[in-house]
Write an enzyme that holds these catalytic residues in place. Sequence first.
Site, short mmCIF file in Angstrom:
data_model
loop_
_atom_site.label_atom_id
_atom_site.label_comp_id
_atom_site.label_asym_id
_atom_site.label_seq_id
_atom_site.Cartn_x
_atom_site.Cartn_y
_atom_site.Cartn_z
CG ASN A 245 -0.26 0.14 2.54
OD1 ASN A 245 0.98 0.08 2.61
ND2 ASN A 245 -1.04 0.32 3.59
CG LEU B 39 -4.88 -9.72 -3.01
CD1 LEU B 39 -5.16 -8.50 -3.88
CD2 LEU B 39 -3.40 -9.76 -2.60
CG LEU C 249 8.18 -10.07 4.31
CD1 LEU C 249 7.77 -11.43 3.75
CD2 LEU C 249 9.42 -9.58 3.56
CE LYS D 251 -8.95 -0.78 12.12
NZ LYS D 251 -9.63 0.30 11.35
CE1 TYR E 10 6.36 -4.73 13.38
CE2 TYR E 10 7.97 -5.04 15.13
CZ TYR E 10 7.58 -5.20 13.81
OH TYR E 10 8.43 -5.84 12.93
#
Length: 327
Positions: free
Chosen positions: A34, A63, A73, A91, A145
Amino acid sequence: MKKRILVTGGAGFIGSHLCERLLDEGHEVICVDNFFTGTRENIKHLIGNPYFEIIRHDICFPLFVEVDEIYNLACPASPIHYQFDPVQTTKVNVSGSINMLGLAKRLRIRILQASTSEVYGDPTVHPQPETYWGHVNPIGPRACYDEGKRCAETLFFDYHRQHGIDIKVVRIFNTYGPRMHPNDGRVVSNFIIQALKNQDISIYGDGSQTRSFCCVDDTVDGIIRMMNTPRGFTGPVNLGNPNEISILDLARLIIELTGSSSGIVLEPLPQDDPYRRCPDITLAREKLAWKPKIDLKTGLEKTLEYFSSLIDYQETNYGINPKIKVL
């Protein structure tokens, strides 16, 4: 055997090197990104390859493609970037993983998750083996994270147990090399840019904390080796360099390699920043026949060359001593 391979986060630092390596091995690669932290600059040399395709897409949304393997990744990986939008970071680790696992389930294919040494938090065990469960603050500023990646691992193993998905999980330790994001706030890129511009090098804490640094070429080699292990071996497997160096010694080495006149200044240590981080790579040696081959000095010289050319480009196009821009 030639495969059609999906790499999410393929325009990022490690992802772009992975795409390049897979193409060199004769595979067809679909790069999905993105472009939040990934850049077209990282993959522009691949665009003319007829076996390379780019899809601009956020994997937080489903997708639908037909592929033989998935390397997942996609996720901002530096504190500056993943703390910029912590909810989105969670998310992409949770919803994004669910979407990629759903795709793997539909296609009945193998999927690899790029996890992280951050799942160990500020470790109380050293070096860190895969059997260590970690010491993580679940409500701190790094949790989006740390806990996001831990939850992603949970999802991968639950899909494996519940749906029989063929999964592979690697835990990537500090990686450096060409195509690092210049504004990622990581120690190697920070130090190199400051040294090349003869600015004082900022060390957070007293510099005695240690890290181990693995060159991106070695990391990518380990990732591919893990993907190609026999079905049933899931990992997780640590990928990193077991040779520790203090942050202060790293700064001194970079000053030496650049011939910089930079001094060293100490700044307050960020919250939840781990004091020591070093992988136990026994499992990688045994199962992947893998260990890092590129020593720190050699790898840093390659990285310095990249950042030197980046700064030269910016000065030529944007004026003298500009702020480093995102390409």
